[in-house]
Write a protein that holds these residues in place. Structure first.
Motif, mmCIF file in Angstrom:
data_model
loop_
_atom_site.group_PDB
_atom_site.id
_atom_site.type_symbol
_atom_site.label_atom_id
_atom_site.label_comp_id
_atom_site.label_asym_id
_atom_site.label_seq_id
_atom_site.Cartn_x
_atom_site.Cartn_y
_atom_site.Cartn_z
ATOM 1 N N ALA A 212 5.645 7.921 -13.984
ATOM 2 C CA ALA A 212 6.754 8.819 -14.304
ATOM 3 C C ALA A 212 6.860 9.881 -13.221
ATOM 4 O O ALA A 212 5.840 10.304 -12.657
ATOM 5 C CB ALA A 212 6.561 9.473 -15.678
ATOM 6 N N ASN A 213 8.096 10.292 -12.946
ATOM 7 C CA ASN A 213 8.306 11.323 -11.936
ATOM 8 C C ASN A 213 9.729 11.843 -12.048
ATOM 9 O O ASN A 213 10.606 11.193 -12.627
ATOM 10 C CB ASN A 213 8.065 10.768 -10.525
ATOM 11 C CG ASN A 213 7.655 11.853 -9.543
ATOM 12 O OD1 ASN A 213 7.820 13.040 -9.797
ATOM 13 N ND2 ASN A 213 7.116 11.433 -8.408
ATOM 14 N N PHE A 214 9.951 13.031 -11.488
ATOM 15 C CA PHE A 214 11.299 13.573 -11.372
ATOM 16 C C PHE A 214 11.934 13.053 -10.088
ATOM 17 O O PHE A 214 11.246 12.768 -9.103
ATOM 18 C CB PHE A 214 11.275 15.104 -11.348
ATOM 19 C CG PHE A 214 10.998 15.746 -12.673
ATOM 20 C CD1 PHE A 214 11.975 15.801 -13.654
ATOM 21 C CD2 PHE A 214 9.759 16.299 -12.942
ATOM 22 C CE1 PHE A 214 11.721 16.396 -14.878
ATOM 23 C CE2 PHE A 214 9.492 16.892 -14.164
ATOM 24 C CZ PHE A 214 10.477 16.942 -15.136
ATOM 25 N N CYS A 215 13.255 12.954 -10.084
ATOM 26 C CA CYS A 215 13.988 12.563 -8.890
ATOM 27 C C CYS A 215 15.326 13.294 -8.875
ATOM 28 O O CYS A 215 15.695 13.954 -9.852
ATOM 29 C CB CYS A 215 14.179 11.047 -8.825
ATOM 30 S SG CYS A 215 14.988 10.320 -10.253
ATOM 31 N N LEU A 216 16.051 13.159 -7.763
ATOM 32 C CA LEU A 216 17.333 13.852 -7.584
ATOM 33 C C LEU A 216 17.190 15.349 -7.828
ATOM 34 O O LEU A 216 17.981 15.968 -8.537
ATOM 35 C CB LEU A 216 18.404 13.253 -8.501
ATOM 36 C CG LEU A 216 18.753 11.774 -8.260
ATOM 37 C CD1 LEU A 216 19.804 11.311 -9.270
ATOM 38 C CD2 LEU A 216 19.241 11.549 -6.846
ATOM 39 N N LYS A 217 16.122 15.916 -7.241
ATOM 40 C CA LYS A 217 15.841 17.359 -7.323
ATOM 41 C C LYS A 217 15.691 17.843 -8.760
ATOM 42 O O LYS A 217 16.097 18.965 -9.094
ATOM 43 C CB LYS A 217 16.934 18.155 -6.604
ATOM 44 C CG LYS A 217 17.042 17.839 -5.121
ATOM 45 C CD LYS A 217 18.120 18.671 -4.441
ATOM 46 C CE LYS A 217 18.204 18.345 -2.952
ATOM 47 N NZ LYS A 217 19.257 19.123 -2.273
ATOM 48 N N GLY A 218 15.137 17.002 -9.592
ATOM 49 C CA GLY A 218 14.858 17.397 -10.965
ATOM 50 C C GLY A 218 15.949 17.084 -11.952
ATOM 51 O O GLY A 218 15.783 17.339 -13.154
ATOM 52 N N ARG A 219 17.075 16.519 -11.502
ATOM 53 C CA ARG A 219 18.177 16.240 -12.427
ATOM 54 C C ARG A 219 17.907 14.992 -13.270
ATOM 55 O O ARG A 219 18.471 14.842 -14.359
ATOM 56 C CB ARG A 219 19.495 16.069 -11.664
ATOM 57 C CG ARG A 219 19.920 17.282 -10.870
ATOM 58 C CD ARG A 219 21.355 17.172 -10.423
ATOM 59 N NE ARG A 219 21.631 15.943 -9.683
ATOM 60 C CZ ARG A 219 21.485 15.813 -8.361
ATOM 61 N NH1 ARG A 219 21.058 16.857 -7.646
ATOM 62 N NH2 ARG A 219 21.769 14.678 -7.760
ATOM 63 N N MET A 220 17.069 14.093 -12.762
ATOM 64 C CA MET A 220 16.768 12.859 -13.461
ATOM 65 C C MET A 220 15.251 12.691 -13.574
ATOM 66 O O MET A 220 14.489 13.206 -12.766
ATOM 67 C CB MET A 220 17.363 11.645 -12.731
ATOM 68 C CG MET A 220 18.864 11.709 -12.506
ATOM 69 S SD MET A 220 19.809 11.519 -14.024
ATOM 70 C CE MET A 220 19.457 9.818 -14.412
ATOM 71 N N ALA A 221 14.841 11.952 -14.610
ATOM 72 C CA ALA A 221 13.441 11.596 -14.784
ATOM 73 C C ALA A 221 13.334 10.077 -14.741
ATOM 74 O O ALA A 221 14.089 9.369 -15.430
ATOM 75 C CB ALA A 221 12.905 12.122 -16.116
ATOM 76 N N ALA A 222 12.427 9.582 -13.900
ATOM 77 C CA ALA A 222 12.243 8.137 -13.736
ATOM 78 C C ALA A 222 10.933 7.716 -14.378
ATOM 79 O O ALA A 222 9.907 8.379 -14.218
ATOM 80 C CB ALA A 222 12.252 7.761 -12.255
ATOM 81 N N VAL A 223 10.963 6.593 -15.093
ATOM 82 C CA VAL A 223 9.796 6.082 -15.817
ATOM 83 C C VAL A 223 9.547 4.644 -15.402
ATOM 84 O O VAL A 223 10.485 3.837 -15.340
ATOM 85 C CB VAL A 223 10.015 6.175 -17.343
ATOM 86 C CG1 VAL A 223 8.915 5.447 -18.091
ATOM 87 C CG2 VAL A 223 10.069 7.621 -17.785
ATOM 88 N N GLY A 224 8.298 4.303 -15.121
ATOM 89 C CA GLY A 224 7.911 2.934 -14.837
ATOM 90 C C GLY A 224 7.125 2.362 -16.004
ATOM 91 O O GLY A 224 6.324 3.062 -16.637
ATOM 92 N N THR A 225 7.339 1.087 -16.309
ATOM 93 C CA THR A 225 6.715 0.466 -17.468
ATOM 94 C C THR A 225 5.798 -0.679 -17.043
ATOM 95 O O THR A 225 5.825 -1.144 -15.902
ATOM 96 C CB THR A 225 7.780 -0.081 -18.437
ATOM 97 O OG1 THR A 225 8.511 -1.140 -17.793
ATOM 98 C CG2 THR A 225 8.733 1.025 -18.851
#
Length: 526
Positions: free
Chosen positions: A280-293
């Motif tokens: 898991a991490n933030f992206c797009l300068k914090g506007r989105m959160a990305a999750v890997g499964t």
């Protein structure tokens, strides 16, 4: 202070079924082989021992290629393997092994993370301790910070003693880092899986004990404990507001925590047959959160409400029946709307979030079952990843056009063979100029090898001295500055352009520091 997730208050007795379930999850995360950690340290070992040596580049031993698709050349004790497509590029043109930190970690190092300033390095793993290493020339600053905030209080909360003045002397030849950790944090009861820094020197650590703990570099005790229902595999401070952090757990829930209020502000649950969150991490300068499964999906959520946005299937596009493999890491590319996704099919993929297209796929490293993830350097020009074949792999983000016919596939890599076990973690330093300047200024051999760099560092040092008044304060008036703002920004840019610093750790707990210097003389007069 302990904060518990509302649904995790009830506890059940641990039976044989649950033990088998936990063991299965461990194998899913780290593979089938797990090293054992001794309960007591051997008295003959010296904790925190460090040794360093500067490696001078040498030419290939015989100029011939090894069998297969790679050529081998040796630089003193550092062996470098190169793919056939990268032969002649030489982006690791002057690699130096500058320090080895051995005898401290017992067992595998699962996570490493630099602070934003690049002067602190946090490492954690199987021995359940969080260690923070510090650059020698930054010891006085952070030791003064710790003394200031702990004035009038007992130091009994610190688990271990800090490095001595001799161990942290800037003129020492023992390497850029102090030979003993600046601080060691104890509190977790199981392996540590991830680390995250805030810009104010707070640090988060997640563990298989189902908790996330908050620490600060000036304090010796845990400031807060955030409880979860299952293993916490990923954590990340919000890049714009460090009052919030993101946590991903094997219970399939993504949580956005409010630290001052000590509660979950938003949460969402992953859909599908496999709900295990492995990255898991933030992206797009914090506007989105990305999750890997675990089943190879990269799911994007909006940060403000953690609402589902879209999904990327991280798998081969050659066969429609191909199954996704575990996502082990997600990193944002500096200055671009792109993310780097690592997975257990031994591939690293770069996606453009504007249209969710696959920009490039990087091949070379071996990652079939480990929780190994790739990361960018400070400029985004290179990416780095550990490997199960005991090497550290480096790729240029954009492969040279003369070496490849496809821009969506990058086989142009070089690999450093410097470990005796699986390389579980490898990261670039975010501020390489701080370490490079420290190394060059104290090593006469490097000064002879890179005279232009020494000239630039001397100019930078003299400008700082001229810009200080008699009391040592920096003069901010533009008319009194010895260098124009344009030249100062150029000086910083070119100092960072002299090379990169990266740190790697392995299955046995060894940590190694490398510096890759590049010969790029300045093209203007200062």
């Amino acid at each position: 202070m302990e904060v518990e997730d509302e649904k995790g208050s009830g506890s059940t007795a641990v039976d044989a079924v649950k033990v088998r379930h936990i063991n299965l999850k461990l194998k899913q995360l780290f593979g089938k082989r797990l090293p054992t950690v001794p309960r007591q340290l051997e008295t003959s070992e010296q904790p925190g021992s460090a040794r360093s040596s500067f490696m001078r580049p040498e030419s290939s031993q015989d100029g011939t290629d090894s069998p297969g698709e790679e050529s081998v050349y040796v630089k003193s004790e550092v062996k470098i393997r190169a793919s056939k497509s990268s032969k002649g590029t030489g982006f690791l043109e002057s690699l130096h092994l500058v320090q080895e930190l051995t005898g401290t970690h017992k067992g595998a190092v699962w996570a490493m993370k630099f602070s934003h300033c690049g002067r602190l390095l946090a490492t954690a793993g199987q021995d359940r301790l969080l260690r923070v290493w510090i650059l020698r020339d930054a010891f006085d600053y952070f030791n003064g910070m710790r003394t200031k905030y702990n004035r009038g209080e007992s130091n009994s909360s610190w688990p271990q003693r800090s490095p001595s003045d001799e161990e942290c002397s800037p003129g020492s030849n023992e390497g850029p880092f102090c030979s003993r950790p600046f601080c060691v944090y104890e509190g977790h009861s199981a392996d540590l899986l991830d680390i995250s820094w805030s810009r104010n020197y707070f640090v988060l650590s997640s563990s298989m004990d189902k908790t996330v703990r908050l620490w600060h570099i000036s304090r010796g005790e845990c400031l807060c404990c955030f409880k979860h229902i299952d293993f916490v595999t990923a954590i990340c401070f919000h890049p714009k507001d460090d009052r919030f952090f993101l946590s991903g757990s094997l219970d399939g829930k993504l949580r956005l925590w409010n630290i001052p209020e000590k509660r979950v502000t938003h949460w969402n649950e992953v859909d599908g047959a496999s709900k295990l969150i492995t990255a898991a991490n933030f992206c797009l300068k914090g506007r989105m959160a990305a999750v890997g499964t675990y089943d190879g999906r990269c799911i994007l959520y909006t940060t403000d409400q953690l609402k589902y946005y879209t999904q990327i299937d991280v798998r081969s596009t050659r066969r429609s029946s191909a199954k996704g493999r575990k996502v082990t890491g997600i990193e944002s590319m500096p200055g671009h709307d792109k993310i780097l996704v690592s997975s257990n099919d031994s591939r690293i993929r770069l996606y453009d979030l504007r249209d969710l297209s696959l920009v490039c796929k990087y091949k070379g490293a071996v990652n079939n079952s480990s929780q190994i993830k790739a990361s960018f350097n400070h400029s985004g020009r290179f990416l780095l990843c550990g490997s199960e074949d005991r090497c550290v792999y480096v790729w240029p983000t954009q492969p040279p056009q003369s070496f490849t016919s496809r821009r969506d596939k990058n086989n142009c890599w070089e690999a450093v063979k410097a470990h005796d076990a699986v390389v579980t973690s490898a990261i670039f330093a975010p501020n390489p100029s701080a370490m490079i300047a420290q190394l060059v200024q104290k090593d006469p051999a490097l000064q002879r090898e890179f005279p232009e760099m020494c000239q630039m560092l001397a100019a930078e040092a003299s400008s700082k001295e001229r810009d200080q008044d008699k009391n040592g304060h920096v003069m901010t008036d533009s008319g009194s500055s010895s260098l124009t703002k344009r030249k100062k920004s150029y000086l910083k840019l070119k100092t960072d352009d002299w090379g990169d610093v990266f740190v790697s750790a392995d299955f046995n707990g060894a940590i190694k520091v490398f510096v890759n210097l590049q010969r790029r003389p300045p093209d203007v007069e200062l």
